[in-house]
Write an enzyme that holds these catalytic residues in place. Sequence first.
Site, short mmCIF file in Angstrom:
data_model
loop_
_atom_site.label_atom_id
_atom_site.label_comp_id
_atom_site.label_asym_id
_atom_site.label_seq_id
_atom_site.Cartn_x
_atom_site.Cartn_y
_atom_site.Cartn_z
CE1 TYR A 3 36.73 53.23 16.03
CE2 TYR A 3 34.79 53.57 17.39
CZ TYR A 3 35.37 53.39 16.15
OH TYR A 3 34.59 53.33 15.02
NE ARG A 40 38.63 48.33 15.37
CZ ARG A 40 38.46 49.17 14.34
NH1 ARG A 40 37.61 50.18 14.45
NH2 ARG A 40 39.11 49.00 13.21
CG ASP A 86 45.74 48.96 9.82
OD1 ASP A 86 46.44 49.70 9.10
OD2 ASP A 86 45.20 47.91 9.41
CG HIS A 88 37.48 55.28 5.89
ND1 HIS A 88 36.94 54.03 5.66
CD2 HIS A 88 36.93 56.09 4.95
CE1 HIS A 88 36.11 54.08 4.63
NE2 HIS A 88 36.09 55.31 4.17
CB CYS A 114 33.37 75.05 19.26
SG CYS A 114 34.56 74.57 20.49
CB CYS A 162 44.86 72.14 24.10
SG CYS A 162 43.83 70.88 24.65
CB CYS A 215 39.69 69.82 25.25
SG CYS A 215 40.67 71.31 25.14
CB CYS A 275 37.36 74.07 24.76
SG CYS A 275 37.63 72.53 23.88
CB THR A 335 38.19 47.17 -0.16
OG1 THR A 335 36.99 47.85 0.23
CG2 THR A 335 38.41 47.36 -1.65
P1 OAD Z 1 35.41 44.81 4.65
O1 OAD Z 1 35.43 44.02 5.90
O2 OAD Z 1 34.10 45.30 4.16
O3 OAD Z 1 36.06 43.94 3.48
C1 OAD Z 1 37.25 43.26 3.69
C2 OAD Z 1 37.58 42.52 2.41
O4 OAD Z 1 38.85 41.93 2.57
C3 OAD Z 1 36.59 41.41 2.07
O5 OAD Z 1 36.15 41.57 0.73
C4 OAD Z 1 37.42 40.14 2.21
O6 OAD Z 1 37.07 39.14 1.27
C5 OAD Z 1 38.81 40.66 1.95
N1 OAD Z 1 39.90 39.87 2.53
C6 OAD Z 1 39.87 39.06 3.62
N2 OAD Z 1 41.08 38.52 3.83
C7 OAD Z 1 41.90 39.00 2.85
C8 OAD Z 1 43.26 38.80 2.53
N3 OAD Z 1 44.05 38.01 3.24
N4 OAD Z 1 43.77 39.47 1.45
C9 OAD Z 1 42.97 40.27 0.71
N5 OAD Z 1 41.68 40.48 0.98
C10 OAD Z 1 41.14 39.86 2.03
O7 OAD Z 1 36.47 46.00 4.84
P2 OAD Z 1 36.58 47.34 3.98
O8 OAD Z 1 36.20 47.12 2.57
O9 OAD Z 1 37.91 47.91 4.30
O10 OAD Z 1 34.67 52.06 7.78
O11 OAD Z 1 35.48 48.23 4.67
C11 OAD Z 1 35.33 49.56 4.29
C12 OAD Z 1 34.93 50.40 5.48
O12 OAD Z 1 33.77 49.84 6.08
C13 OAD Z 1 35.96 50.44 6.59
O13 OAD Z 1 36.95 51.41 6.40
C14 OAD Z 1 35.13 50.71 7.80
C15 OAD Z 1 34.00 49.74 7.51
O14 OAD Z 1 32.82 49.94 8.16
C16 OAD Z 1 34.34 52.66 8.94
O15 OAD Z 1 34.56 52.17 10.03
C17 OAD Z 1 33.69 53.98 8.73
#
Ligand code: OAD
Length: 254
Positions: free
Chosen positions: A72, A75, A110, A125, A137, A147, A160, A163, A201
């Site tokens: 992380y 990232r 992000d 998220h 806790c 803190c 922390c 704690c 998504t």
């Molecule tokens: P995904 O990686 O599952 O999906 C990304 C989507 O973006 C895909 O469907 C791609 O086709 C699309 N894509 C790629 N380039 C693009 C562009 N230029 N314009 C538009 N779309 C584009 O990501 P999420 O759906 O965000 O959670 O994933 C959902 C969650 O799963 C995330 O928040 C994360 C992940 O695991 C956690 O980390 C808990």
Amino acid sequence: MSTDCLQALHRVRQWLQDAHHIAMLTGAGVSAESGVPTFRDAQTGLWAHFRPEDLATVEAFRRNPPHVWAWYAERRTQMRDVLPNAGHRAVADFQRRHPGRLTLATQNVDGLHQRAGSPGVLALHGNIFEDQWLEPCALARRAQDGCTVEQAEAGQPPRCGQCGNLVRPAVVWFGEMLPAAALAEAEQAAGRCDVMLVVGTSGAVYPAAGLAHLARARGARVVIVNPHPSELDDVADEVLAGPSAKLLPQLLEF
Ligand code: OAD
């Protein structure tokens, strides 16, 4: 762009112009053109190279805190250097011109929508730049108010100072609850909108993806913006196949 695509774009633009309220759900794809990797794209997605169960669960963090913390931290460093793209800016500009007309919920951690100037972003998220205490806790909750986080040894997550709780990134991991207030507000928006835009998504992760089903069930038009097929295409009234940094400005510039 083909004639069919242009017609679809104009149709959706008209729906948006007629809409009293618009709900929007974004995912990693909306930040792809800023240089943030997505999760599930076949070659470039993070989950093509890492296993979510090693990095994005509380069990993984408990098993190996330095490993998860380091991933992380990297990232965070990558995300600090990126900038909002034309898609983020088009949404923020629309919200400035039409206050209260668009509710934005994002799965992204992000902060790019917020940096583009979108008000009241529902960060379903969490936020990768914020810290959170591992154990919920009572002492930890009090400590979070004022803190200080102790300086950690290299490669170790900080603790922390009061704690001793381990500090973790304030993102929602698999198996965890989404922030209740943000989810409730997103559901309310999906339930009352005229158009729901689902952008960048895969629609693979619930409850976020459920917002599109909810909007559809309540009679809203559902529109997908994505260059590739998604798991929500069946719910959609229109699928606009293309990148969001190109299509969102075309849809929202009015
Ligand atoms: P995904 O990686 O599952 O999906 C990304 C989507 O973006 C895909 O469907 C791609 O086709 C699309 N894509 C790629 N380039 C693009 C562009 N230029 N314009 C538009 N779309 C584009 O990501 P999420 O759906 O965000 O959670 O994933 C959902 C969650 O799963 C995330 O928040 C994360 C992940 O695991 C956690 O980390 C808990």
